[in-house]
Write a protein that holds these residues in place. Structure first.
Motif, PDB file in Angstrom:
ATOM      1  N   HIS A 106     -47.699  31.822 -43.885  1.00 52.82           N
ATOM      2  CA  HIS A 106     -47.892  30.556 -44.572  1.00 52.82           C
ATOM      3  C   HIS A 106     -49.172  30.545 -45.397  1.00 52.82           C
ATOM      4  O   HIS A 106     -49.365  29.650 -46.205  1.00 52.82           O
ATOM      5  N   LEU A 107     -50.070  31.516 -45.179  1.00 53.13           N
ATOM      6  CA  LEU A 107     -51.399  31.427 -45.777  1.00 53.13           C
ATOM      7  C   LEU A 107     -51.430  31.850 -47.238  1.00 53.13           C
ATOM      8  O   LEU A 107     -52.001  31.161 -48.073  1.00 53.13           O
ATOM      9  N   ALA A 108     -50.847  33.005 -47.565  1.00 49.42           N
ATOM     10  CA  ALA A 108     -51.009  33.586 -48.904  1.00 49.42           C
ATOM     11  C   ALA A 108     -49.989  33.013 -49.893  1.00 49.42           C
ATOM     12  O   ALA A 108     -49.074  32.288 -49.521  1.00 49.42           O
ATOM     13  N   SER A 109     -50.178  33.367 -51.151  1.00 54.48           N
ATOM     14  CA  SER A 109     -49.310  33.059 -52.296  1.00 54.48           C
ATOM     15  C   SER A 109     -49.708  31.751 -52.955  1.00 54.48           C
ATOM     16  O   SER A 109     -50.444  30.925 -52.405  1.00 54.48           O
ATOM     17  N   GLU A 110     -49.185  31.567 -54.147  1.00 55.08           N
ATOM     18  CA  GLU A 110     -49.433  30.343 -54.912  1.00 55.08           C
ATOM     19  C   GLU A 110     -48.971  29.105 -54.165  1.00 55.08           C
ATOM     20  O   GLU A 110     -49.543  28.019 -54.318  1.00 55.08           O
ATOM     21  N   MET A 111     -47.912  29.255 -53.357  1.00 55.88           N
ATOM     22  CA  MET A 111     -47.392  28.126 -52.604  1.00 55.88           C
ATOM     23  C   MET A 111     -47.819  28.171 -51.147  1.00 55.88           C
ATOM     24  O   MET A 111     -47.274  27.450 -50.314  1.00 55.88           O
ATOM     25  N   GLY A 112     -48.802  29.035 -50.812  1.00 55.94           N
ATOM     26  CA  GLY A 112     -49.317  29.096 -49.465  1.00 55.94           C
ATOM     27  C   GLY A 112     -50.250  27.934 -49.169  1.00 55.94           C
ATOM     28  O   GLY A 112     -50.768  27.261 -50.065  1.00 55.94           O
ATOM     29  N   VAL A 113     -50.498  27.700 -47.897  1.00 57.01           N
ATOM     30  CA  VAL A 113     -51.308  26.561 -47.471  1.00 57.01           C
ATOM     31  C   VAL A 113     -52.730  26.668 -48.016  1.00 57.01           C
ATOM     32  O   VAL A 113     -53.333  25.654 -48.402  1.00 57.01           O
ATOM     33  N   ILE A 114     -53.291  27.885 -48.075  1.00 57.87           N
ATOM     34  CA  ILE A 114     -54.650  28.041 -48.600  1.00 57.87           C
ATOM     35  C   ILE A 114     -54.734  27.566 -50.042  1.00 57.87           C
ATOM     36  O   ILE A 114     -55.605  26.762 -50.403  1.00 57.87           O
TER      37      ILE A 114
END
Length: 295
Positions: free
Chosen positions: A268-276
């Motif tokens: 869930h953390l990485a990517s453009e749509m990740g939570v971060i």
């Protein structure tokens, strides 16, 4: 590209998304723990990426994580696993409606392989276990596929810490909602992938590659591995991106109210749509908290 199986998706179905250039892939992102600050917050909060099952001798926990946890006044997991009513509801929802047995829904070859595996490891086969939904069966199978007997769980670890430290726990969503995600995936596709779990050795190779990336805290690599899943291409939005978006208002309300420790699947953390990135887009500062090097 190897076809990922339902085994892989069952462990990381919370981690899916699409890779976009806006998320800069860099060793600077190599951390499972991120501090959330800024945007008017009076106190720091933290978000940590988990893997839902791992051999106990690979379970990593260190002072930076424990200190972040102890500095918090609330713990948020994807599900509130400290809530017994939630656990009971999940157990009920893990079974087919009216306890219908899906044994005869498998094709004969797959049924034989899954039945033999369950019988070998649990003493009973699909005649008994067939009342469970495929995602529940995959969990039973996975535990026996791991190259260890002693299995660790980050979620259960945080439940115990919640009790020990007296820190209240909440869930970002309900078990009913999570299980409903699997109900949107065709039954036959899930059953076929169950068969691959017990017949295709590449399944475990894929999972071990995921574990390796997790131990290196390489959230970009984790994301790349996960997004190779064939099932992701069709169901990625409901399994990850939409859920990430839905979590942001809940997380914002939580961290504005008190310092909080949020633990979700590491994909869930990485990517453009990740939570971060979504929290950054909302105006918060997110800083990776690196592990101390081992000499």
């Amino acid at each position: 590209m190897m076809k990922k199986t339902f085994l892989f998706l069952q462990i990381v179905f919370l981690y899916l998304g699409s890779i976009c250039p806006a998320w800069a892939q860099s060793p600077e992102n190599n951390s499972l723990l991120w501090k959330i600050s800024g945007n008017g917050l009076e106190h720091d909060s933290y978000i940590f990426g988990t893997i839902h099952i791992i051999c106990q001798d690979q379970f990593k926990m260190d002072d930076r994580i424990l200190n972040a946890l102890r500095s918090s006044e609330k713990i948020a997991l994807e599900l509130d696993l400290s809530d017994q009513s939630e656990l009971m509801a999940m157990q009920k929802l893990s079974m087919n409606e009216d306890f219908a047995n899906i044994e005869n829904e498998f094709d004969p070859e797959t049924r034989e392989a899954v039945d033999a595996f369950l019988t070998e490891h649990y003493g009973v086969g699909l005649q008994q276990f067939g009342i469970f939904k495929p995602f529940a069966l995959s969990s039973l199978i996975l535990v026996k596929l791991l190259p260890c007997e002693d299995v660790g769980s980050y979620e259960l670890f945080f439940v115990e810490k919640s009790k020990e430290e007296g820190i209240p726990m909440i869930g970002l969503e309900t078990g009913e909602f999570q299980i409903s995600l699997f109900d949107q995936i065709p039954l036959q596709q899930q059953l076929d992938d169950l068969g691959k779990m017990v017949t295709d050795k590449e399944s475990m190779d894929e999972f071990l590659a995921l574990v390796s990336a997790y131990l290196e805290e390489d959230i970009d690599r984790l994301y790349e591995l996960i997004t190779e899943a064939d099932m992701f291409k069709e169901y990625g939005d409901i399994l990850l991106a939409s859920r990430n978006k839905n979590w942001i208002p809940t997380i914002e309300a939580l961290i504005r109210d008190q310092p909080s420790f949020i633990a979700v699947g590491s994909g869930h953390l990485a990517s453009e749509m990740g939570v971060i990135q979504l929290l950054k887009d909302a105006g918060y500062h997110l800083e990776p908290m690196y592990a101390e090097p081992i000499y």
